[in-house]
Write an enzyme that holds these catalytic residues in place. Structure first.
Site, PDB file in Angstrom:
ATOM      1  N   HIS A  75      -8.925   1.144  -5.840  1.00  0.00           N
ATOM      2  CA  HIS A  75      -8.100   0.240  -5.027  1.00  0.00           C
ATOM      3  C   HIS A  75      -6.654   0.685  -5.177  1.00  0.00           C
ATOM      4  O   HIS A  75      -6.188   0.904  -6.294  1.00  0.00           O
ATOM      5  CB  HIS A  75      -8.241  -1.220  -5.480  1.00  0.00           C
ATOM      6  CG  HIS A  75      -9.599  -1.770  -5.221  1.00  0.00           C
ATOM      7  ND1 HIS A  75     -10.012  -2.169  -3.974  1.00  0.00           N
ATOM      8  CD2 HIS A  75     -10.648  -1.952  -6.055  1.00  0.00           C
ATOM      9  CE1 HIS A  75     -11.260  -2.595  -4.047  1.00  0.00           C
ATOM     10  NE2 HIS A  75     -11.674  -2.456  -5.287  1.00  0.00           N
ATOM     11  N   TYR A 118       0.789  -1.225   0.000  1.00  0.00           N
ATOM     12  CA  TYR A 118       0.000   0.000   0.000  1.00  0.00           C
ATOM     13  C   TYR A 118       0.826   1.283   0.000  1.00  0.00           C
ATOM     14  O   TYR A 118       0.257   2.372  -0.050  1.00  0.00           O
ATOM     15  CB  TYR A 118      -0.951   0.006   1.210  1.00  0.00           C
ATOM     16  CG  TYR A 118      -1.914  -1.157   1.175  1.00  0.00           C
ATOM     17  CD1 TYR A 118      -2.966  -1.177   0.270  1.00  0.00           C
ATOM     18  CD2 TYR A 118      -1.754  -2.248   2.024  1.00  0.00           C
ATOM     19  CE1 TYR A 118      -3.844  -2.247   0.214  1.00  0.00           C
ATOM     20  CE2 TYR A 118      -2.633  -3.323   1.979  1.00  0.00           C
ATOM     21  CZ  TYR A 118      -3.667  -3.314   1.071  1.00  0.00           C
ATOM     22  OH  TYR A 118      -4.531  -4.370   1.025  1.00  0.00           O
TER      23      TYR A 118
END
Length: 155
Positions: free
Chosen positions: A106, A28
């Site tokens: 996302h 991430y």
């Protein structure tokens, strides 16, 4: 401009996104949720829009945010429902019910990850999905949403 709704777009982030910057940085990245919110505010402002950024680890609260967006005649929604993308028919149903232009985001490429992440219920309720661009996906989502709703970039 083809809109008769407010100039606000809701940026909704789901479970564990409050941990951005520390949670699995190899997947991430190192940017925080505050960094995401800054990008959203800056990008929205370029189109004369206001970003109302929300995060919740609770599915029902995310649904309440979607209902609120409808009640306040939000111009659009950008949603990263996190893990709920892959499990929540209720979030899908809420997005379909309100008929607000929605982009799903996302941070990681969900199709390059575990097979259970390859399906998204919320994607079916969105007119577009972005995955794998890191937090820059939020900027791209807002640009696409602005085009969809007819918001023009301000000089």
């Amino acid at each position: 401009m083809a809109r008769t709704v407010s100039e606000t777009i809701y940026i909704l982030n789901g479970p564990n996104l409050n941990l951005l910057g520390t949670r699995e940085p190899e997947t991430y990245g190192h940017a925080s949720l505050a960094d995401v919110e800054r990008i959203c505010a800056e990008t929205s402002a370029k189109f004369g829009l206001k970003a109302d950024c929300r995060q919740s680890n609770r599915e029902g609260e995310l649904i309440d945010f979607i209902h609120e967006a409808h009640a306040k005649k939000a111009a659009g929604i950008v949603i990263n429902a996190g893990g709920y993308s892959h499990t929540s028919i209720a979030l899908h149903d809420a997005l379909v019910a309100v008929k607000i232009p929605t982009v799903e985001v996302h941070i990681s490429n969900i199709h390059a990850r575990e097979s259970f992440r390859h399906h998204s219920f919320t994607a079916r309720a969105a007119f577009a999905t972005l995955a794998g661009f890191g937090i820059d996906g939020y900027r791209l989502a807002i640009i696409g949403l602005a085009a969809k709703i007819g918001a023009q970039a301000k000089a």
